[in-house]
Design a protein around this motif. Sequence first.
Motif, PDB file in Angstrom:
ATOM      1  N   LYS A 154      30.530  46.421  54.269  1.00  0.00           N
ATOM      2  CA  LYS A 154      30.820  47.530  53.799  1.00  0.00           C
ATOM      3  C   LYS A 154      32.504  47.530  54.178  1.00  0.00           C
ATOM      4  O   LYS A 154      32.823  47.975  52.803  1.00  0.00           O
ATOM      5  N   TYR A 155      32.291  47.604  54.766  1.00  0.00           N
ATOM      6  CA  TYR A 155      34.046  47.378  55.151  1.00  0.00           C
ATOM      7  C   TYR A 155      34.520  45.967  54.703  1.00  0.00           C
ATOM      8  O   TYR A 155      36.149  46.086  54.204  1.00  0.00           O
ATOM      9  N   PHE A 156      34.257  45.385  55.038  1.00  0.00           N
ATOM     10  CA  PHE A 156      34.477  43.810  54.940  1.00  0.00           C
ATOM     11  C   PHE A 156      35.054  44.097  53.551  1.00  0.00           C
ATOM     12  O   PHE A 156      35.763  43.108  52.694  1.00  0.00           O
ATOM     13  N   ILE A 157      34.531  43.942  52.620  1.00  0.00           N
ATOM     14  CA  ILE A 157      33.971  44.583  51.284  1.00  0.00           C
ATOM     15  C   ILE A 157      35.064  44.976  50.737  1.00  0.00           C
ATOM     16  O   ILE A 157      36.426  44.515  49.558  1.00  0.00           O
ATOM     17  N   PHE A 158      35.616  46.141  50.786  1.00  0.00           N
ATOM     18  CA  PHE A 158      36.839  46.822  50.406  1.00  0.00           C
ATOM     19  C   PHE A 158      38.323  46.561  51.639  1.00  0.00           C
ATOM     20  O   PHE A 158      38.631  46.576  50.865  1.00  0.00           O
ATOM     21  N   SER A 159      37.871  46.269  52.087  1.00  0.00           N
ATOM     22  CA  SER A 159      39.256  45.871  53.035  1.00  0.00           C
ATOM     23  C   SER A 159      39.442  44.032  51.889  1.00  0.00           C
ATOM     24  O   SER A 159      40.404  44.138  52.219  1.00  0.00           O
ATOM     25  N   SER A 160      38.740  43.728  51.937  1.00  0.00           N
ATOM     26  CA  SER A 160      39.349  42.401  51.149  1.00  0.00           C
ATOM     27  C   SER A 160      39.362  42.404  49.703  1.00  0.00           C
ATOM     28  O   SER A 160      40.333  41.969  49.715  1.00  0.00           O
ATOM     29  N   PHE A 161      39.316  43.829  49.610  1.00  0.00           N
ATOM     30  CA  PHE A 161      39.724  44.184  47.986  1.00  0.00           C
ATOM     31  C   PHE A 161      41.069  44.158  48.197  1.00  0.00           C
ATOM     32  O   PHE A 161      41.933  43.386  47.134  1.00  0.00           O
ATOM     33  N   ASP A 162      41.536  44.506  48.987  1.00  0.00           N
ATOM     34  CA  ASP A 162      42.732  45.137  49.237  1.00  0.00           C
ATOM     35  C   ASP A 162      42.840  43.155  48.932  1.00  0.00           C
ATOM     36  O   ASP A 162      44.463  43.072  48.519  1.00  0.00           O
ATOM     37  N   TRP A 163      43.524  42.807  49.806  1.00  0.00           N
ATOM     38  CA  TRP A 163      43.336  41.077  49.791  1.00  0.00           C
ATOM     39  C   TRP A 163      44.076  40.610  48.270  1.00  0.00           C
ATOM     40  O   TRP A 163      44.747  39.935  47.375  1.00  0.00           O
ATOM     41  N   PHE A 164      42.504  40.985  47.769  1.00  0.00           N
ATOM     42  CA  PHE A 164      42.316  40.174  45.971  1.00  0.00           C
ATOM     43  C   PHE A 164      43.200  41.127  45.426  1.00  0.00           C
ATOM     44  O   PHE A 164      43.536  40.635  44.747  1.00  0.00           O
ATOM     45  N   LEU A 165      43.929  42.368  45.549  1.00  0.00           N
ATOM     46  CA  LEU A 165      44.981  43.087  45.480  1.00  0.00           C
ATOM     47  C   LEU A 165      46.101  42.397  45.187  1.00  0.00           C
ATOM     48  O   LEU A 165      46.395  42.022  43.875  1.00  0.00           O
ATOM     49  N   GLN A 166      46.609  41.739  46.525  1.00  0.00           N
ATOM     50  CA  GLN A 166      47.795  41.397  46.632  1.00  0.00           C
ATOM     51  C   GLN A 166      47.684  39.710  45.638  1.00  0.00           C
ATOM     52  O   GLN A 166      48.878  39.507  45.502  1.00  0.00           O
ATOM     53  N   LEU A 183      47.048  47.970  39.794  1.00  0.00           N
ATOM     54  CA  LEU A 183      45.574  49.340  39.146  1.00  0.00           C
ATOM     55  C   LEU A 183      46.398  49.649  37.798  1.00  0.00           C
ATOM     56  O   LEU A 183      44.604  49.018  36.712  1.00  0.00           O
ATOM     57  N   ASN A 184      46.862  50.243  38.052  1.00  0.00           N
ATOM     58  CA  ASN A 184      47.065  51.004  36.427  1.00  0.00           C
ATOM     59  C   ASN A 184      47.788  49.143  35.141  1.00  0.00           C
ATOM     60  O   ASN A 184      47.234  49.809  33.571  1.00  0.00           O
ATOM     61  N   TYR A 185      48.013  48.014  35.712  1.00  0.00           N
ATOM     62  CA  TYR A 185      48.761  47.117  35.036  1.00  0.00           C
ATOM     63  C   TYR A 185      46.925  46.376  34.596  1.00  0.00           C
ATOM     64  O   TYR A 185      46.440  46.172  33.277  1.00  0.00           O
ATOM     65  N   ILE A 186      46.208  46.756  35.331  1.00  0.00           N
ATOM     66  CA  ILE A 186      44.028  46.445  35.263  1.00  0.00           C
ATOM     67  C   ILE A 186      44.003  46.788  34.168  1.00  0.00           C
ATOM     68  O   ILE A 186      43.513  46.611  33.114  1.00  0.00           O
ATOM     69  N   GLU A 187      44.045  48.438  34.308  1.00  0.00           N
ATOM     70  CA  GLU A 187      43.748  49.335  33.304  1.00  0.00           C
ATOM     71  C   GLU A 187      44.059  49.231  32.171  1.00  0.00           C
ATOM     72  O   GLU A 187      43.412  48.534  31.395  1.00  0.00           O
ATOM     73  N   ASN A 188      45.368  48.741  31.859  1.00  0.00           N
ATOM     74  CA  ASN A 188      45.709  48.236  30.620  1.00  0.00           C
ATOM     75  C   ASN A 188      45.602  47.424  30.452  1.00  0.00           C
ATOM     76  O   ASN A 188      46.102  46.897  28.752  1.00  0.00           O
ATOM     77  N   GLU A 211      28.690  41.974  44.892  1.00  0.00           N
ATOM     78  CA  GLU A 211      28.770  41.375  43.311  1.00  0.00           C
ATOM     79  C   GLU A 211      29.271  41.309  42.748  1.00  0.00           C
ATOM     80  O   GLU A 211      30.384  40.127  41.935  1.00  0.00           O
ATOM     81  N   MET A 212      29.877  42.204  42.613  1.00  0.00           N
ATOM     82  CA  MET A 212      31.318  42.784  42.414  1.00  0.00           C
ATOM     83  C   MET A 212      32.624  42.509  42.273  1.00  0.00           C
ATOM     84  O   MET A 212      33.600  41.621  42.004  1.00  0.00           O
ATOM     85  N   LEU A 213      32.725  42.238  43.957  1.00  0.00           N
ATOM     86  CA  LEU A 213      33.732  41.669  44.787  1.00  0.00           C
ATOM     87  C   LEU A 213      33.560  39.717  44.460  1.00  0.00           C
ATOM     88  O   LEU A 213      35.005  39.401  44.206  1.00  0.00           O
ATOM     89  N   LYS A 214      32.374  39.821  44.196  1.00  0.00           N
ATOM     90  CA  LYS A 214      32.498  38.269  44.196  1.00  0.00           C
ATOM     91  C   LYS A 214      33.210  37.749  42.616  1.00  0.00           C
ATOM     92  O   LYS A 214      33.914  36.994  41.869  1.00  0.00           O
ATOM     93  N   ARG A 215      32.717  38.763  41.612  1.00  0.00           N
ATOM     94  CA  ARG A 215      33.089  38.695  39.859  1.00  0.00           C
ATOM     95  C   ARG A 215      34.399  38.529  39.462  1.00  0.00           C
ATOM     96  O   ARG A 215      35.558  38.185  39.324  1.00  0.00           O
ATOM     97  N   CYS A 216      34.622  40.094  40.720  1.00  0.00           N
ATOM     98  CA  CYS A 216      37.042  40.429  40.682  1.00  0.00           C
ATOM     99  C   CYS A 216      37.165  38.671  41.001  1.00  0.00           C
ATOM    100  O   CYS A 216      38.314  37.869  40.605  1.00  0.00           O
ATOM    101  N   THR A 217      36.583  38.278  42.428  1.00  0.00           N
ATOM    102  CA  THR A 217      36.645  36.407  42.610  1.00  0.00           C
ATOM    103  C   THR A 217      36.576  35.505  41.550  1.00  0.00           C
ATOM    104  O   THR A 217      38.729  35.081  41.242  1.00  0.00           O
ATOM    105  N   TYR A 218      36.007  35.356  41.007  1.00  0.00           N
ATOM    106  CA  TYR A 218      36.029  34.643  39.891  1.00  0.00           C
ATOM    107  C   TYR A 218      36.768  34.888  38.779  1.00  0.00           C
ATOM    108  O   TYR A 218      38.023  33.813  38.772  1.00  0.00           O
ATOM    109  N   HIS A 219      36.926  35.956  37.938  1.00  0.00           N
ATOM    110  CA  HIS A 219      38.058  35.858  37.656  1.00  0.00           C
ATOM    111  C   HIS A 219      39.364  36.199  37.909  1.00  0.00           C
ATOM    112  O   HIS A 219      40.336  35.540  37.275  1.00  0.00           O
ATOM    113  N   MET A 220      39.635  36.434  38.753  1.00  0.00           N
ATOM    114  CA  MET A 220      40.674  36.082  39.796  1.00  0.00           C
ATOM    115  C   MET A 220      41.361  35.070  39.454  1.00  0.00           C
ATOM    116  O   MET A 220      42.692  34.998  38.974  1.00  0.00           O
ATOM    117  N   LEU A 221      40.708  33.966  40.513  1.00  0.00           N
ATOM    118  CA  LEU A 221      41.092  32.720  40.213  1.00  0.00           C
ATOM    119  C   LEU A 221      41.161  31.384  39.113  1.00  0.00           C
ATOM    120  O   LEU A 221      41.595  30.273  38.969  1.00  0.00           O
TER     121      LEU A 221
END
Length: 227
Positions: A154-166, A183-188, A211-221
């Motif tokens: 859990k720690y690794f997933i959510f700490s990785s999301f910080d890097w994802f956002l960058q 996050l506001n940009y993503i929402e809008n 699974e959601m972290l992986k989907r975030c990754t695929y979407h971003m890249l």
Amino acid sequence: MLKDINSFKDIDSFIEHLKKKDDIVGIVEYGGRTHSDMSIGGDYDLTVIFNKPISHNFTGIHFHIGGIPMDCMLLSVDDFLSDAPLNEFLLVHLNCKILFDRNNITKDILDKIKKTWKTPEYLSDYEINTFRFTFQHIIDKLEHRLYENELYSKYFIFSSFDWFLQCYARIKNLERGKPKVHLNYIENNDPELFNIINQMYSTDDLNIQFEMLKRCTYHMLQPIGGL
């Protein structure tokens, strides 16, 4: 030595007091609150710029004025003379507002960093390859090992999301170092991704979070060639 035992009724009076200090050459603000806003809720961000370094042990202080949390960087002109920022926090000065400027010193150094610190508009091959490598590493590290140590996963997933956002902000050429803005940009502008992120944070199911972290990754890249 920096020493001041005065108290202030509001942010304006604090800033006016600082303007009288001969060794202060500039004051700038950034973030969501302006110096005239004394409403409750949120903090106030500013930087006081000195003509020379006042300490090698700290670069900021936190205190309160009228119930408002104050985050105050204490920098010198020298901190703005390098070709690259000493840390990511200094990038806020690319989009700040000058409140006080002695002899145009502050304007000159801010004009300089807007040229030397500005992030290139287009991604380099190195950046693209770094984003792909790090997220493939994150996925590989957790795949089939989620339940070996659930707390660490859990720690690794959510700490990785910080890097994802960058990374997302860099791909979209957004201002660096402002996760709330991102996050506001993503929402809008990216409702599909916003929904994925909401699902990741609203569930306690470790499999769904991964699974959601992986989907975030695929979407971003996807816009830069995928994983």
